[in-house]
Every structure is written in structure tokens, then in C-alpha cells.
Design a protein around this motif. Structure first.
Motif, PDB file in Angstrom:
ATOM      1  N   MET A  75      -2.078   2.535  10.031  1.00 28.31           N
ATOM      2  CA  MET A  75      -2.207   3.073   8.680  1.00 28.31           C
ATOM      3  C   MET A  75      -1.084   4.064   8.421  1.00 28.31           C
ATOM      4  SD  MET A  75      -5.469   4.971   7.078  1.00 28.31           S
ATOM      5  CE  MET A  75      -5.321   6.350   8.190  1.00 28.31           C
ATOM      6  N   LYS A  76      -0.526   4.014   7.234  1.00 26.08           N
ATOM      7  CA  LYS A  76       0.515   4.973   6.888  1.00 26.08           C
ATOM      8  C   LYS A  76       0.179   5.581   5.541  1.00 26.08           C
ATOM      9  CE  LYS A  76       5.395   5.521   6.329  1.00 26.08           C
ATOM     10  NZ  LYS A  76       6.704   4.969   6.460  1.00 26.08           N
ATOM     11  N   THR A  77       0.367   6.889   5.442  1.00 25.62           N
ATOM     12  CA  THR A  77       0.011   7.561   4.195  1.00 25.62           C
ATOM     13  C   THR A  77       1.255   8.181   3.581  1.00 25.62           C
ATOM     14  OG1 THR A  77      -2.114   8.087   5.140  1.00 25.62           O
ATOM     15  CG2 THR A  77      -1.477   9.307   3.185  1.00 25.62           C
ATOM     16  N   THR A  78       1.433   7.980   2.315  1.00 24.30           N
ATOM     17  CA  THR A  78       2.550   8.618   1.623  1.00 24.30           C
ATOM     18  C   THR A  78       1.996   9.389   0.440  1.00 24.30           C
ATOM     19  OG1 THR A  78       2.875   6.724   0.204  1.00 24.30           O
ATOM     20  CG2 THR A  78       4.191   6.805   2.206  1.00 24.30           C
ATOM     21  N   LEU A  79       2.801  10.280  -0.086  1.00 30.57           N
ATOM     22  CA  LEU A  79       2.315  11.121  -1.168  1.00 30.57           C
ATOM     23  C   LEU A  79       3.004  10.779  -2.476  1.00 30.57           C
ATOM     24  CD1 LEU A  79       0.350  13.441  -1.597  1.00 30.57           C
ATOM     25  CD2 LEU A  79       2.246  15.027  -1.286  1.00 30.57           C
ATOM     26  N   ALA A  80       2.246  11.012  -3.539  1.00 28.22           N
ATOM     27  CA  ALA A  80       2.749  10.870  -4.902  1.00 28.22           C
ATOM     28  C   ALA A  80       3.285   9.486  -5.168  1.00 28.22           C
ATOM     29  CB  ALA A  80       3.776  11.950  -5.198  1.00 28.22           C
ATOM     30  N   CYS A  81       4.455   9.399  -5.788  1.00 31.34           N
ATOM     31  CA  CYS A  81       4.865   8.117  -6.344  1.00 31.34           C
ATOM     32  C   CYS A  81       5.572   7.201  -5.351  1.00 31.34           C
ATOM     33  CB  CYS A  81       5.769   8.331  -7.554  1.00 31.34           C
ATOM     34  SG  CYS A  81       7.333   9.067  -7.119  1.00 31.34           S
ATOM     35  N   ALA A  82       5.888   7.706  -4.191  1.00 31.20           N
ATOM     36  CA  ALA A  82       6.682   6.876  -3.281  1.00 31.20           C
ATOM     37  C   ALA A  82       5.878   5.680  -2.794  1.00 31.20           C
ATOM     38  CB  ALA A  82       7.127   7.700  -2.089  1.00 31.20           C
ATOM     39  N   VAL A  83       6.544   4.556  -2.705  1.00 33.13           N
ATOM     40  CA  VAL A  83       5.939   3.367  -2.096  1.00 33.13           C
ATOM     41  C   VAL A  83       6.298   3.420  -0.622  1.00 33.13           C
ATOM     42  CG1 VAL A  83       5.953   0.868  -1.977  1.00 33.13           C
ATOM     43  CG2 VAL A  83       6.161   2.003  -4.190  1.00 33.13           C
TER      44      VAL A  83
ATOM     45  N   PRO B 228      -7.794   4.104  11.642  1.00 33.42           N
ATOM     46  CA  PRO B 228      -7.087   3.349  10.602  1.00 33.42           C
ATOM     47  C   PRO B 228      -7.580   1.899  10.534  1.00 33.42           C
ATOM     48  CG  PRO B 228      -5.741   3.505  12.561  1.00 33.42           C
ATOM     49  CD  PRO B 228      -7.006   4.269  12.865  1.00 33.42           C
ATOM     50  N   TRP B 229      -7.273   1.257   9.415  1.00 33.62           N
ATOM     51  CA  TRP B 229      -7.567  -0.178   9.305  1.00 33.62           C
ATOM     52  C   TRP B 229      -6.336  -0.940   9.775  1.00 33.62           C
ATOM     53  CZ3 TRP B 229      -8.318   2.958   4.816  1.00 33.62           C
ATOM     54  CH2 TRP B 229      -9.652   3.321   4.597  1.00 33.62           C
TER      55      TRP B 229
ATOM     56  N   LEU C 190      -1.740  -0.517   4.772  1.00 41.39           N
ATOM     57  CA  LEU C 190      -0.977   0.680   4.420  1.00 41.39           C
ATOM     58  C   LEU C 190      -1.701   1.408   3.295  1.00 41.39           C
ATOM     59  CD1 LEU C 190       2.641  -0.774   4.238  1.00 41.39           C
ATOM     60  CD2 LEU C 190       1.724   0.691   6.028  1.00 41.39           C
ATOM     61  N   VAL C 191      -1.846   2.720   3.429  1.00 41.64           N
ATOM     62  CA  VAL C 191      -2.506   3.493   2.367  1.00 41.64           C
ATOM     63  C   VAL C 191      -1.470   4.364   1.669  1.00 41.64           C
ATOM     64  CG1 VAL C 191      -4.282   5.194   1.817  1.00 41.64           C
ATOM     65  CG2 VAL C 191      -4.687   3.505   3.623  1.00 41.64           C
ATOM     66  N   ASP C 192      -1.389   4.237   0.362  1.00 46.09           N
ATOM     67  CA  ASP C 192      -0.470   5.057  -0.439  1.00 46.09           C
ATOM     68  C   ASP C 192      -1.292   5.984  -1.324  1.00 46.09           C
ATOM     69  OD1 ASP C 192       1.783   3.620   0.539  1.00 46.09           O
ATOM     70  OD2 ASP C 192       1.399   2.042  -0.937  1.00 46.09           O
TER      71      ASP C 192
END
Lengths: 86, 410
Positions: free
Chosen positions: B1-9, B39-40, B44-46
């Protein structure tokens, strides 16, 4: 084996997914695992296109071995060449 | 799983990542959405701010977006509207994370295709995980079949249902107690037995339809109706035989119970069935014309009519596929050519083709020889259907089918 035969064997091998070394003239087409009717029709259509020939319906379903098929293609090509020369 | 913030893909760096999940909401709320510790795999989680959601969707291009969780504090559905305004995202499953969810339920479900609403005040990592996992499963279940409409009743099966249902025959149309045994000939009785046995082959046919069409419900629903009708064909002929003192052994049904291989192209499978149903229709109609026994004539007439209806319904589903992609047209015509052009060992029919250990192959030969011209009549009707499928009036013979195929060779 001439160029035409090599091409026929290549098309048969590629379409029916048989390694080139395993295709022998006496190999019964029905013994090839992928050689069901639709696949054989694909072989026929590709060969017809490659050599600008028309293979008769009865031959499409009646050919027994790879060698017979190669022989038929060469015979039809020779007939067409003779007809063109006349 | 990867997490990003705001508008970034987030970059799809893990190669096995196959699905994205986006949590969308006001920037100040995003960090507060708790994610589960585990994580799953492959997901990917945004985290995407409301105002950046449209750009986020643009940046995904054709990429997969399986689930969107919209933080809608006060029922704000802006991101949902953006999501549903994109036709390519109709498959994406949406959840609302909202306060006072009961108030939101009805209107939101109506117009935004929301899967569920999670109470934002009681949000735990486990509750979020449940929503995501259900969303991923729902997304997977929707599949990618382009013929599935947005609304259930728009499916082809539901559109042809009334026609199909109102033309069914009724058992009350037949009175087996009125059979006049003295009018039957021995060859007729043999053919009746073989017909009853051949019809057992429709049971694995229905089984295979459901396997081959596992990602949809329209044709599958029709396959169930078709299978139920075909089961009556064996039954009515077996009951007739019983009335005249002949009982068909159960072994014949079991010989045709194993499923045969699934086809490679659905339009081709349907074409095979158009042909076999058209031929069966003509066989029954011809047999009905030839017999002198009135009850058997009535039985065979009804079965002939059924098989004609079946051929037409298979045609409707085949046409839908052919219209959707040229490769389906080619596959259907290939199948037609193989089945129509090759009669070296008699005509082909799935019942004999897939079950050589049963008596159907010899039974079919027997039926063909009884009235050989009927196959030609049936095949002319098939060619008419192919002309309609291809919208090409020049297709008049199997030679024309081959010419069509030759023109499509790459």
C-alpha cells in the motif's frame, strides 16, 4: 524442401503452435493438439493469402497429414503458374 | 500500500499494483481518515483534496480506479458528481464518509450510485477496511463486459423476454392418451428415441453457457430459460415413448453430462448454436410433416417451433456481439464456415460432436438420411441470418463466407 514448403511449414507451425522440428510430412494433422477445425481454417486462410491461392472446401477438411497439405499447396501453385503462362 | 497526499497521483511503482483507492475530501479532513495497519496487496491508496480531484482523474488516464471514498462532512457531493460525470468511471465504486449518514441515504443512492455510507464520527480503521474490501469486491464483480447496460431492465434478455415467454408451448396442448400406435412406423419410433437422447446434450450446453458467460447476467438468464425449454424436449419424447411401451434408459442422459471445452469466442459459440438450432428446427418440422400419427405430429411441430425460436434468440445475442467488435464477426463466420461447409461425416451437431461415446452421432445420421434435403433448407436460413449479421446481402453460399474470411486475414 523448397521455399514454398518452408513457408507452408512455418505457417502451420506458428498457427498450431508446433515447434518447427516436430513438424514432419507424415505427421497426422488431427494428432496435433491445437489442430481443431477453426485453427485449421486459419492455416488455410493464411496460406491462401500468402500464395494467392484458393484451397477447395473438401481439401480444407479432408487433408490428413502436413505433407499432404504441403503437396496440395505446391500443386495448386503449379496449376496457377501454368494457367498464367498459357 | 502506498499513500500520497493531496492532488498527487502516486507513481505505480509496485509492479503488482493493480487497483487504486482514492480518499477524497477537504484537505483538513484527509489526514484524519484512519487506514488499517495491514495493507491490501496490490492496492495503492491516494489521498486527494476536493479541489484537486478532477485533475487527479485526468492524471490517471485509463488507469484503474476501483474505489473512491468521499469525505462529505455536510453532505457535499461535489467529488461524486465529478466522478459520475466521467463515463469511463462508472465502474468505480463510491462510498461516502459522512456525518448523520441516515439523512443522506436516499437521495445519494438515487443519482450517484453510492455503494454505502460510513459514519464519519465513528470511523475506525476496521470500518474503513470493510468499506474498501467490499468496494474492491463490488468493482471486481462488475467486470468489463461492454454489453452490460447501466440499468437492469435494459439488458437484451429483459427486452426479448416477453416475446420468448408468450410463445412457449403448454403441456395442455398435448394429450398423450390419444396416441394411435398403429399409425407409427418402426423407423419413426427409432428416430423418436434418438431425438429424445440427442436432446439430453442440451444440459451440458446450458452448463457451458453459464461458465462461458460468467461475467454477465443477460445471456446467462436466457440460457437458463433455454435450458429449461430444452429439458422438456427430452421429457416429452420420453413420455411419448413410455406411452407406447418403450422406456429410455437414464444412462443416455449421463453420457452427456460432462461439460465440453469452453469456446474461445462467444459470437462463435452462438453461431454454432444458431446452426444446430436451425437444423434441429428443420428436422422436427420435416418429421412432423412425414408422420401419420397425430399426437407425434403435434409434439414434433411444437419442438420445431421451439428450435426456431431458440435460433432467433441466439441470433439476437450474436448480433449484439458482432456489432460490438469486428473480431466477433470474423469468429462467428469462421464457425459458420466450418459447420456449414464440412459435411464429410454428415452434418455436425454439438450432441454428436462432443459425445462420441453416446448414440447421438449415429442417431443424427439416421435423422439426416430420413429427409436429407432438410439440412439444406436449414442452412439457407442460417445464411440469411449471417447476411443480417454482417449487413451484407452478397453472402449467398459457404464460398462467400470463405471469401469474407479471406478478406479479413491480416
Amino acid at each position: 524442401m523448397n521455399d514454398m514448403s518452408r513457408e507452408v511449414y512455418r505457417i502451420v507451425g506458428e498457427t498450431l503452435r508446433v515447434p518447427p522440428g516436430e513438424l514432419r510430412p507424415d505427421l497426422p494433422i488431427r494428432a496435433i493438439p491445437n489442430a481443431e477445425s477453426i485453427k485449421m481454417l486459419t492455416v488455410i486462410l493464411k496460406v491462401e493469402k500468402q500464395f494467392d491461392l484458393e484451397i477447395p472446401d473438401e481439401a480444407t477438411f479432408g487433408i490428413e497429414t502436413v505433407g499432404q497439405f504441403d503437396e496440395l499447396v505446391r500443386m495448386l501453385a503449379a496449376e496457377r503458374a501454368a494457367a498464367t503462362a498459357r | 500500500m502506498k499513500t500520497t497526499l493531496a492532488c498527487a497521483v502516486s507513481a505505480p511503482s509496485p509492479e503488482r499494483a493493480i487497483h487504486r483507492v482514492a480518499i477524497v475530501g477537504p484537505r483538513r479532513e484527509l489526514d484524519g481518515v484512519p487506514l488499517p495497519a495491514a495493507p491490501w496487496p496490490g492496492v495503492l491508496v491516494d489521498r486527494v483534496a476536493d479541489e484537486a480531484f478532477a485533475n487527479y482523474l485526468d492524471g490517471l488516464g485509463g488507469g484503474t480506479l476501483a474505489v473512491v471514498l468521499v469525505v462529505a462532512e455536510a453532505g457535499d457531493r461535489g467529488p461524486l458528481r465529478i466522478l459520475r460525470s466521467r463515463p469511463e468511471r462508472l465502474r468505480t465504486r463510491a462510498y461516502l464518509l459522512a456525518r448523520a449518514p441516515a439523512r443522506l441515504l436516499a437521495p445519494v443512492e438515487d443519482d450517484s450510485d453510492v455503494e454505502g455510507i460510513v459514519d464519519l464520527d465513528r470511523l475506525t480503521p476496521e470500518a474503513l477496511a470493510r468499506a474498501v474490501e467490499n468496494g474492491l469486491r463490488a468493482y471486481g464483480a462488475l467486470g468489463t463486459n461492454p454489453l452490460i447496460p447501466e440499468y437492469y431492465l435494459d439488458a437484451t434478455y429483459n427486452r426479448i423476454f416477453d416475446w420468448f415467454e408468450t410463445t412457449k408451448w403448454d403441456w395442455r396442448e398435448l394429450d398423450l392418451s390419444q396416441i394411435r400406435r398403429e399409425l407409427l412406423t418402426e423407423p419413426e419410433i427409432d428416430i423418436l428415441q434418438e431425438s429424445a437422447i440427442i436432446e439430453f446434450g442440451t444440459l451440458p450446453g446450458a452448463h457451458n453457457f453459464l461458465r462461458e458467460w460468467a461475467d454477465e447476467y443477460s445471456f446467462s438468464s436466457w440460457a437458463l430459460s433455454w435450458g429449461a425449454e430444452e429439458a422438456r424436449h427430452s421429457l416429452v419424447q420420453c413420455r411419448y415413448l413410455h406411452e407406447i411401451g418403450i422406456d429410455v434408459r437414464a444412462k443416455h442422459a449421463l453420457y452427456k453430462r460432462e461439460p465440453y471445452p469452453i469456446g474461445e469466442n462467444r459470437a462463435a459459440t452462438l453461431m454454432m448454436n444458431i446452426i444446430s438450432e436451425s437444423r434441429a428446427a428443420e428436422y422436427y418440422k420435416t418429421l412432423a410433416r412425414l408422420t401419420r400419427e397425430p399426437v407425434l405430429r403435434a409434439v414434433w411441430r411444437l419442438l420445431g417451433r421451439d428450435e426456431s425460436r431458440h435460433a432467433r434468440a441466439f441470433f439476437v445475442f450474436c448480433k449484439e456481439l458482432v456489432a460490438s467488435a469486428e473480431e466477433n464477426a470474423v469468429a462467428a463466420v469462421q464457425m459458420a464456415y466450418v459447420w456449414l461447409a464440412d459435411r464429410r461425416r454428415g452434418v455436425k451437431h454439438p450432441a454428436g460432436f462432443f459425445y462420441p461415446h453416446s448414440s447421438s452421432t449415429s442417431g443424427l445420421r439416421q435423422i439426416e438420411q430420413y429427409a436429407p434435403v432438410m439440412t439444406d433448407v436449414a442452412d439457407r436460413k442460417v445464411l440469411a441470418m449471417i447476411r443480417n449479421l454482417l449487413d451484407d446481402e452478397s453472402v449467398q453460399s459457404v464460398g462467400d463466407l470463405k471469401a469474407y474470411l479471406r478478406s479479413k486475414v491480416a
